[in-house]
Design a protein around this motif. Structure first.
Motif, PDB file in Angstrom:
ATOM      1  N   GLY A 517     -24.584  -6.823 -85.542  1.00  0.00           N
ATOM      2  CA  GLY A 517     -24.011  -7.279 -84.289  1.00  0.00           C
ATOM      3  C   GLY A 517     -22.755  -8.087 -84.519  1.00  0.00           C
ATOM      4  O   GLY A 517     -21.879  -8.140 -83.662  1.00  0.00           O
ATOM      5  N   TYR A 518     -22.651  -8.744 -85.668  1.00  0.00           N
ATOM      6  CA  TYR A 518     -21.466  -9.524 -86.023  1.00  0.00           C
ATOM      7  C   TYR A 518     -20.588  -8.802 -87.047  1.00  0.00           C
ATOM      8  O   TYR A 518     -19.402  -9.083 -87.136  1.00  0.00           O
ATOM      9  N   CYS A 550     -26.458 -12.506 -76.633  1.00  0.00           N
ATOM     10  CA  CYS A 550     -26.692 -12.562 -78.074  1.00  0.00           C
ATOM     11  C   CYS A 550     -26.329 -11.213 -78.694  1.00  0.00           C
ATOM     12  O   CYS A 550     -26.886 -10.183 -78.295  1.00  0.00           O
ATOM     13  N   PRO A 551     -25.402 -11.164 -79.655  1.00  0.00           N
ATOM     14  CA  PRO A 551     -24.995  -9.869 -80.232  1.00  0.00           C
ATOM     15  C   PRO A 551     -26.140  -9.090 -80.851  1.00  0.00           C
ATOM     16  O   PRO A 551     -26.141  -7.867 -80.828  1.00  0.00           O
ATOM     17  N   SER A 552     -27.138  -9.779 -81.395  1.00  0.00           N
ATOM     18  CA  SER A 552     -28.243  -9.083 -82.055  1.00  0.00           C
ATOM     19  C   SER A 552     -29.192  -8.446 -81.056  1.00  0.00           C
ATOM     20  O   SER A 552     -30.088  -7.703 -81.437  1.00  0.00           O
ATOM     21  N   ALA A 553     -29.019  -8.727 -79.739  1.00  0.00           N
ATOM     22  CA  ALA A 553     -29.937  -8.177 -78.738  1.00  0.00           C
ATOM     23  C   ALA A 553     -29.872  -6.665 -78.670  1.00  0.00           C
ATOM     24  O   ALA A 553     -30.824  -6.020 -78.256  1.00  0.00           O
ATOM     25  N   VAL A 554     -28.768  -6.083 -79.097  1.00  0.00           N
ATOM     26  CA  VAL A 554     -28.638  -4.622 -79.016  1.00  0.00           C
ATOM     27  C   VAL A 554     -29.591  -3.923 -79.959  1.00  0.00           C
ATOM     28  O   VAL A 554     -29.884  -2.763 -79.782  1.00  0.00           O
ATOM     29  N   ASP A 567     -22.883  -2.190 -78.923  1.00  0.00           N
ATOM     30  CA  ASP A 567     -22.651  -3.531 -79.437  1.00  0.00           C
ATOM     31  C   ASP A 567     -21.802  -4.332 -78.459  1.00  0.00           C
ATOM     32  O   ASP A 567     -21.204  -3.801 -77.521  1.00  0.00           O
ATOM     33  N   LEU A 568     -21.774  -5.662 -78.669  1.00  0.00           N
ATOM     34  CA  LEU A 568     -21.132  -6.563 -77.713  1.00  0.00           C
ATOM     35  C   LEU A 568     -19.643  -6.273 -77.535  1.00  0.00           C
ATOM     36  O   LEU A 568     -19.164  -6.209 -76.394  1.00  0.00           O
ATOM     37  N   PRO A 569     -18.853  -6.080 -78.607  1.00  0.00           N
ATOM     38  CA  PRO A 569     -17.430  -5.787 -78.395  1.00  0.00           C
ATOM     39  C   PRO A 569     -17.192  -4.516 -77.577  1.00  0.00           C
ATOM     40  O   PRO A 569     -16.337  -4.494 -76.683  1.00  0.00           O
ATOM     41  N   ARG A 570     -17.954  -3.477 -77.836  1.00  0.00           N
ATOM     42  CA  ARG A 570     -17.738  -2.231 -77.091  1.00  0.00           C
ATOM     43  C   ARG A 570     -18.141  -2.387 -75.631  1.00  0.00           C
ATOM     44  O   ARG A 570     -17.523  -1.822 -74.733  1.00  0.00           O
ATOM     45  N   TRP A 571     -19.217  -3.164 -75.390  1.00  0.00           N
ATOM     46  CA  TRP A 571     -19.629  -3.408 -74.005  1.00  0.00           C
ATOM     47  C   TRP A 571     -18.530  -4.147 -73.245  1.00  0.00           C
ATOM     48  O   TRP A 571     -18.181  -3.780 -72.120  1.00  0.00           O
TER      49      TRP A 571
END
Length: 660
Positions: A517-518, A550-554, A567-571
């Motif tokens: 996620g990071y 939380c990035p790890s939630a994916v 992932d968070l950046p793409r979302w």
């Protein structure tokens, strides 16, 4: 000259005329003006006038010349919100803290609405019936009004609902079976609800249902066989007063045994005052006895518990700290504590005697809090599964890390090396991590992390990472594990970066997927960490601060992003592409005023940091400068020396010559 001047005047008048016509042709322009005329009796909406573009008015945001966001909070507005119902492209409507009254008009036109906040007004009537048709709604807050009637079961149609706040109203009846899998925030306290709480809602806290005297069931008290209902109190007969029929002819005939007759005789002769005194006396005696027993047994239990805890910690930490530092067999080298800055503060034996508490487990090992006999507190990390080529390489790398001194970096004070055990001793940070401040205790009663504090923390963390990157140019040091759990806060609340420089000891293994996620795209496939991959990780950290996600939630199916694995950046990029940037931000930030420009600015920095191509990402030094430019954040003392480590008083190029 006169002709030219006159032509300019004509052009200005024509431009003004065309602009006014264009504004008046906006589908939402007239609706906003009608709303202002009816509601703004206090003249708070001073920027709302016919000579300016409505999309520039206070509280108004537009997409393609249509109003998409209307936030008018605490402005003493009143009357009805009927004129707003023609704003068909609204996605956010917040009218909190005004004096709107009457029934909520039909909201069926708001087919794109995602956030609806009408709390702290004077609305009346039943639950707005048309709200159930707003299928895209994420947040609904009707609290602190005068709504009445029952809560309809049709709220189950709002399948995307995350927040439902109906507290401090006049709702009655039972709570319907609400089965919304994404519901995170639920509150119906301060109403007149009755009956048993549905099991689907029993996971929420007691405060979500408080001040409803006729509610029962988890998390409140267990329901009786026949739960109390409003108005039934007077029907319960007192056990001290016999029930007498109004007519002798209707008195039931019962068979009374001699035993029951004598009991009734004694009860009738006993004065109620005496009976009450007996009951109170019994309760007092029982209370005193319980208190004495409690004190006696608790004292013994507490002392034994402490002894067991201390013994358990000692036994477990003895394994952690020593790992056979004094081997009986030959061929093993005894380890030793190595301190930096020439000051030897304690021996390994002091660590063995110290009381220890596990702080957490990370990708590079387990961290412990150790309290030494002299009262000093340190953090000790036990490196686990570290792939170290040899003692000399380990010591040389520790020499580099141990010389890094910066106000935003957790200092490495000492290390211990033995064949089967490697320990790192750091300064202990007494306050929480950024992860806990962002995600801990989400729900009722939580104290949100305000915007100013978030900005201060990320600015400090950026300075720390930038200093690490520039502390040894010949090595190009990387952090290698940037995430919110590794951003600690010292006693003054300043951000301190921890767990840096250890990725060199991690090879291709299951740990390679650490902190998913990071990690930058180029680092996931096992390639070596770089400063550019650190920048990507820091960009994800900024997105975490902005979104509250939380990035790890994916890894758990991406439920935090509306379903699907992303992932968070793409979302964030997908939302921004739809030109709806405001939906990205953490709802906890919506209460703060005049910060939109800063949030959008930090979002742009984060998106540049998370660019797919490493060479398109900025250096951390430039990230620091961009963050500080957002709000004139106080410049770091070493801001001007980040690019020139030789000017730093704490570290020079000589410190890394041995490992090049």
């Amino acid at each position: 000259m006169a002709i030219t001047f006159s032509s300019h005047i004509v052009l200005l008048i024509l431009f003004h005329f065309l602009f006014t016509v264009q504004c008046s042709m906006s589908p939402d322009f007239q609706a906003l003006l009608s709303f202002k005329t009816a509601s703004d009796t206090s003249k708070k909406l001073s920027t709302w006038n016919t000579t300016t573009d409505p999309c520039t008015w206070d509280g108004v945001s537009c997409i393609r010349n249509r109003v998409s966001r209307l936030v008018l909070e605490n402005l003493d507005l009143q009357g009805s919100i009927e004129p707003l119902t023609s704003l068909t492209q609204l996605r956010v409507l917040s009218l909190k803290g005004n004096r709107f009254s009457g029934q909520v008009p039909s909201l069926s036109n708001f087919t794109s609405l995602k956030l609806l906040f009408l709390s702290h007004n004077h609305f009346t009537g039943e639950f707005p019936s048309n709200v159930s048709s707003l299928f895209r709604l994420n947040r609904l807050d009707l609290s602190n009004n005068n709504f009445s009637g029952e809560i309809p079961a049709t709220v189950n149609r709002l399948t995307h609902l995350l927040t439902l706040r109906l507290n401090e109203n006049q709702f009655t009846g039972v709570i319907p079976e609400i089965n919304l899998p994404g519901l995170q925030d639920f509150n119906v306290s301060g109403n007149h609800l009755s009956g048993e709480i549905p099991k689907t809602l029993s996971g929420f806290s007691e405060s979500s249902f408080g001040r409803n005297p006729f509610l029962c069931g988890a998390p409140l008290e267990k329901c009786e066989a026949e739960p109390k209902k409003p108005g039934s109190e007077g029907a319960i007969a007192s056990p001290l007063v016999p029930t007498v029929s109004s007519s002798p002819s209707t008195m039931p005939t019962t068979t009374t045994t001699p035993k029951s007759k004598s009991h009734e005789k004694r009860a009738s002769k006993m004065n109620p005052v005496v009976l009450l005194a007996i009951i109170v006396g019994d309760v007092l005696v029982l209370g005193i006895v319980c208190a004495l027993l409690y004190c006696y047994f608790w004292k013994n239990y507490s002392s034994k518990s402490k002894e067991r805890k201390g013994l358990k910690l000692f036994e477990s930490e003895k394994i952690v700290y020593s790992s056979s530092p004094y081997p009986a067999q030959g061929g093993f080298e005894r380890g030793k504590m190595v301190f930096f800055e020439g000051e030897k503060r304690f021996e390994l034996e002091d660590l063995l005697r110290a009381s220890a508490e596990m702080l957490g487990k990370g990708g590079f090992g387990t961290a412990y809090k150790a309290v030494l006999d002299d009262g000093n507190v340190v953090a000790v990390k036990r490196l686990k599964d570290a792939q170290i080529a040899g003692k000399r390489e380990f010591e040389q790398h520790m020499e580099v890390l141990g010389r890094i001194r910066h106000p935003n970096v957790v200092s490495l004070r000492a290390y211990y090396f033995a064949r089967e055990e490697k320990l790192l001793v750091y300064d202990f940070m007494p306050n929480a991590t950024l992860f806990w401040l962002l995600h801990g205790n989400r729900g009722p009663g939580r104290s949100p992390l305000d915007w100013t504090t978030r900005l201060k923390i990320v600015a400090g963390a950026a300075r720390g990472v930038a200093f690490i990157h520039n502390s040894c140019k010949s090595l190009k040091l990387t952090h290698g594990n940037i995430k919110s759990t590794n951003i600690l806060l010292d006693k003054e609340g300043n951000a301190r970066v921890s767990d840096f420089g250890l990725s060199i000891f991690t090879g291709p293994s299951p740990n390679g997927n650490r902190s998913n996620g990071y990690r930058a795209p180029e680092a996931i496939d096992g390639r070596k960490q770089s400063q550019k991959s650190d920048v990507y990780s820091f960009g994800v950290l900024l997105l975490e601060v902005l979104t509250g996600k939380c990035p790890s939630a994916v890894d758990n199916g991406g439920s935090g992003y509306g379903g699907g694995v992303m992932d968070l950046p793409r979302w964030v990029q997908s939302v921004v592409r739809e030109e709806w940037t405001a939906e990205v931000f953490d709802l906890e930030l919506m209460r703060y005023k005049d910060i939109e420009e800063e949030m959008v600015g930090l979002l742009q920095i984060a998106m540049s940091c998370t660019a797919a191509a490493p060479d398109q990402r900025p250096r951390m030094f430039h990230v620091v400068k961009m963050i500080e430019d957002l709000r004139g954040v106080e410049v770091s003392p070493c801001h001007d020396t980040l690019d020139s480590v030789s000017e730093s008083p704490s570290l020079s190029e000589d410190a890394c010559g041995g490992t090049s």
